[in-house]
Design a protein around this motif. Structure first.
Motif, PDB file in Angstrom:
ATOM      1  N   GLN A  10      63.811  43.543  88.954  1.00 18.93           N
ATOM      2  CA  GLN A  10      64.857  44.171  88.143  1.00 18.93           C
ATOM      3  C   GLN A  10      65.698  45.135  88.975  1.00 18.93           C
ATOM      4  O   GLN A  10      66.923  45.137  88.884  1.00 18.93           O
ATOM      5  CB  GLN A  10      64.248  44.898  86.937  1.00 18.93           C
ATOM      6  CG  GLN A  10      65.287  45.416  85.969  1.00 18.93           C
ATOM      7  CD  GLN A  10      66.110  44.284  85.358  1.00 18.93           C
ATOM      8  OE1 GLN A  10      65.562  43.347  84.811  1.00 18.93           O
ATOM      9  NE2 GLN A  10      67.425  44.359  85.476  1.00 18.93           N
ATOM     10  N   LYS A  13      67.987  43.094  91.308  1.00 24.22           N
ATOM     11  CA  LYS A  13      69.137  42.546  90.580  1.00 24.22           C
ATOM     12  C   LYS A  13      70.137  43.636  90.205  1.00 24.22           C
ATOM     13  O   LYS A  13      71.348  43.433  90.324  1.00 24.22           O
ATOM     14  CB  LYS A  13      68.676  41.815  89.316  1.00 24.22           C
ATOM     15  CG  LYS A  13      67.970  40.521  89.604  1.00 24.22           C
ATOM     16  CD  LYS A  13      67.696  39.642  88.393  1.00 24.22           C
ATOM     17  CE  LYS A  13      67.552  40.315  87.082  1.00 24.22           C
ATOM     18  NZ  LYS A  13      67.282  39.399  85.977  1.00 24.22           N
ATOM     19  N   LEU A  17      74.090  43.801  91.121  1.00 23.19           N
ATOM     20  CA  LEU A  17      75.120  43.903  90.080  1.00 23.19           C
ATOM     21  C   LEU A  17      76.130  45.014  90.358  1.00 23.19           C
ATOM     22  O   LEU A  17      77.277  44.931  89.929  1.00 23.19           O
ATOM     23  CB  LEU A  17      74.472  44.147  88.713  1.00 23.19           C
ATOM     24  CG  LEU A  17      73.895  42.927  88.016  1.00 23.19           C
ATOM     25  CD1 LEU A  17      73.115  43.339  86.772  1.00 23.19           C
ATOM     26  CD2 LEU A  17      75.003  41.943  87.657  1.00 23.19           C
ATOM     27  N   SER A  82      78.269  38.150  94.345  1.00 24.95           N
ATOM     28  CA  SER A  82      78.476  37.397  93.107  1.00 24.95           C
ATOM     29  C   SER A  82      77.987  35.952  93.239  1.00 24.95           C
ATOM     30  O   SER A  82      77.479  35.372  92.275  1.00 24.95           O
ATOM     31  CB  SER A  82      79.938  37.432  92.680  1.00 24.95           C
ATOM     32  OG  SER A  82      80.766  36.889  93.684  1.00 24.95           O
ATOM     33  N   TRP A  85      74.314  36.113  92.941  1.00 28.67           N
ATOM     34  CA  TRP A  85      74.005  36.331  91.525  1.00 28.67           C
ATOM     35  C   TRP A  85      74.078  35.016  90.750  1.00 28.67           C
ATOM     36  O   TRP A  85      73.266  34.767  89.865  1.00 28.67           O
ATOM     37  CB  TRP A  85      74.941  37.383  90.934  1.00 28.67           C
ATOM     38  CG  TRP A  85      74.535  37.741  89.554  1.00 28.67           C
ATOM     39  CD1 TRP A  85      75.171  37.396  88.405  1.00 28.67           C
ATOM     40  CD2 TRP A  85      73.390  38.481  89.155  1.00 28.67           C
ATOM     41  NE1 TRP A  85      74.480  37.874  87.317  1.00 28.67           N
ATOM     42  CE2 TRP A  85      73.388  38.550  87.753  1.00 28.67           C
ATOM     43  CE3 TRP A  85      72.351  39.099  89.850  1.00 28.67           C
ATOM     44  CZ2 TRP A  85      72.399  39.196  87.030  1.00 28.67           C
ATOM     45  CZ3 TRP A  85      71.371  39.750  89.132  1.00 28.67           C
ATOM     46  CH2 TRP A  85      71.399  39.797  87.741  1.00 28.67           C
ATOM     47  N   SER A  86      75.036  34.143  91.084  1.00 28.19           N
ATOM     48  CA  SER A  86      75.143  32.859  90.381  1.00 28.19           C
ATOM     49  C   SER A  86      73.931  31.968  90.680  1.00 28.19           C
ATOM     50  O   SER A  86      73.476  31.230  89.812  1.00 28.19           O
ATOM     51  CB  SER A  86      76.452  32.144  90.724  1.00 28.19           C
ATOM     52  OG  SER A  86      76.461  31.705  92.056  1.00 28.19           O
ATOM     53  N   ILE A  88      70.907  33.151  91.318  1.00 27.29           N
ATOM     54  CA  ILE A  88      69.848  33.777  90.526  1.00 27.29           C
ATOM     55  C   ILE A  88      69.950  33.317  89.073  1.00 27.29           C
ATOM     56  O   ILE A  88      68.936  32.998  88.433  1.00 27.29           O
ATOM     57  CB  ILE A  88      69.927  35.319  90.633  1.00 27.29           C
ATOM     58  CG1 ILE A  88      69.525  35.766  92.041  1.00 27.29           C
ATOM     59  CG2 ILE A  88      69.060  35.994  89.575  1.00 27.29           C
ATOM     60  CD1 ILE A  88      69.840  37.209  92.356  1.00 27.29           C
ATOM     61  N   ALA A  89      71.165  33.255  88.534  1.00 29.53           N
ATOM     62  CA  ALA A  89      71.362  32.830  87.140  1.00 29.53           C
ATOM     63  C   ALA A  89      70.881  31.396  86.935  1.00 29.53           C
ATOM     64  O   ALA A  89      70.243  31.091  85.910  1.00 29.53           O
ATOM     65  CB  ALA A  89      72.828  32.976  86.751  1.00 29.53           C
ATOM     66  N   VAL A  90      71.170  30.506  87.891  1.00 21.75           N
ATOM     67  CA  VAL A  90      70.714  29.116  87.797  1.00 21.75           C
ATOM     68  C   VAL A  90      69.183  29.078  87.773  1.00 21.75           C
ATOM     69  O   VAL A  90      68.575  28.368  86.963  1.00 21.75           O
ATOM     70  CB  VAL A  90      71.266  28.275  88.974  1.00 21.75           C
ATOM     71  CG1 VAL A  90      70.557  26.932  89.080  1.00 21.75           C
ATOM     72  CG2 VAL A  90      72.758  28.084  88.836  1.00 21.75           C
ATOM     73  N   GLU A  92      67.058  31.512  86.915  1.00 24.29           N
ATOM     74  CA  GLU A  92      66.486  32.138  85.727  1.00 24.29           C
ATOM     75  C   GLU A  92      66.726  31.343  84.441  1.00 24.29           C
ATOM     76  O   GLU A  92      66.054  31.594  83.448  1.00 24.29           O
ATOM     77  CB  GLU A  92      66.979  33.579  85.602  1.00 24.29           C
ATOM     78  CG  GLU A  92      66.344  34.471  86.666  1.00 24.29           C
ATOM     79  CD  GLU A  92      66.545  35.955  86.440  1.00 24.29           C
ATOM     80  OE1 GLU A  92      67.643  36.359  86.010  1.00 24.29           O
ATOM     81  OE2 GLU A  92      65.583  36.708  86.696  1.00 24.29           O
ATOM     82  N   LYS A  93      67.652  30.384  84.452  1.00 23.54           N
ATOM     83  CA  LYS A  93      67.791  29.484  83.305  1.00 23.54           C
ATOM     84  C   LYS A  93      66.582  28.566  83.191  1.00 23.54           C
ATOM     85  O   LYS A  93      66.194  28.165  82.110  1.00 23.54           O
ATOM     86  CB  LYS A  93      69.055  28.627  83.432  1.00 23.54           C
ATOM     87  CG  LYS A  93      70.314  29.330  83.042  1.00 23.54           C
ATOM     88  CD  LYS A  93      71.490  28.374  83.128  1.00 23.54           C
ATOM     89  CE  LYS A  93      72.775  29.107  82.800  1.00 23.54           C
ATOM     90  NZ  LYS A  93      73.950  28.236  82.944  1.00 23.54           N
TER      91      LYS A  93
END
Length: 189
Positions: A10, A13, A17, A82, A85-86, A88-90, A92-93
């Protein structure tokens, strides 16, 4: 594991951010940055369960971000935060990552053996967010607790040298096996 000296997922991340428009760099020695052409190849979540030398069970989770440096360096600028971060988003989905997990950065190249390192200081320099990596340290949890290694050692420290620890004799029962007991098809193997 003492989590106070480690960066949590956390916190990692949250730091990213705060700097979406900076280039993300990783410094693995005082003089060396991971080449700007690196890729984040995968993010792993590793639940660790261990029993230390004092007989105490420990558990924690590690989030391992693996970096790969291609042989052909492109000389371009490192990826933007960024972009990281994208990725990481993939991840975490598909795989919810433990926010309290301890972050490790896994990296190696032809000049530096692959290892997992702790993200230390986060430095903003010009248009870069530089993550200073440091080696993880080996620890003796029993010693950190200020105790010995459990009752089986009768108060002796588990980390004492071999010469200081008295070996215990173990009596092993003899097993009577005749020549036919492990014959082919007998089911013993």
């Amino acid at each position: 594991m003492n989590q106070t000296n480690h960066v949590t997922w956390q916190n990692f991340k949250n730091t990213l951010l705060q700097h979406p428009d900076l280039h993300l760099q990783f410094q693995y020695t005082a003089e060396n940055l991971v080449d700007a052409s690196y890729h984040i190849t995968e993010i792993k979540q590793a639940p660790i369960v261990s029993v230390d030398c004092g007989g105490v069970m420990n558990s924690w989770t590690e989030i391992i971000v693996q970096l790969w440096e291609p042989e052909l360096n492109t000389g371009k600028e490192a990826m933007l935060v960024s972009k990281a971060w994208s990725i990481i988003a993939v991840v975490e989905k598909v795989l919810p990552l433990n926010p309290l997990g301890i972050v490790k950065i896994e990296f190696g190249n032809s000049q530096f053996d692959t290892r997992q390192m702790d993200p230390g200081a986060f430095l903003v320099s010009e248009n870069n967010l530089i993550v200073n990596l440091s080696p993880d340290l080996v620890q003796c949890k029993a010693m950190e607790r200020g105790g010995s290694c459990g009752t089986s050692h009768k108060g002796e420290e588990c980390c004492a040298s071999v010469a200081e620890v008295k070996p215990q004799k173990i009596k092993m029962p003899l097993i009577n096996m005749d020549a036919n007991s492990c014959a082919l098809g007998s089911g013993c193997c």
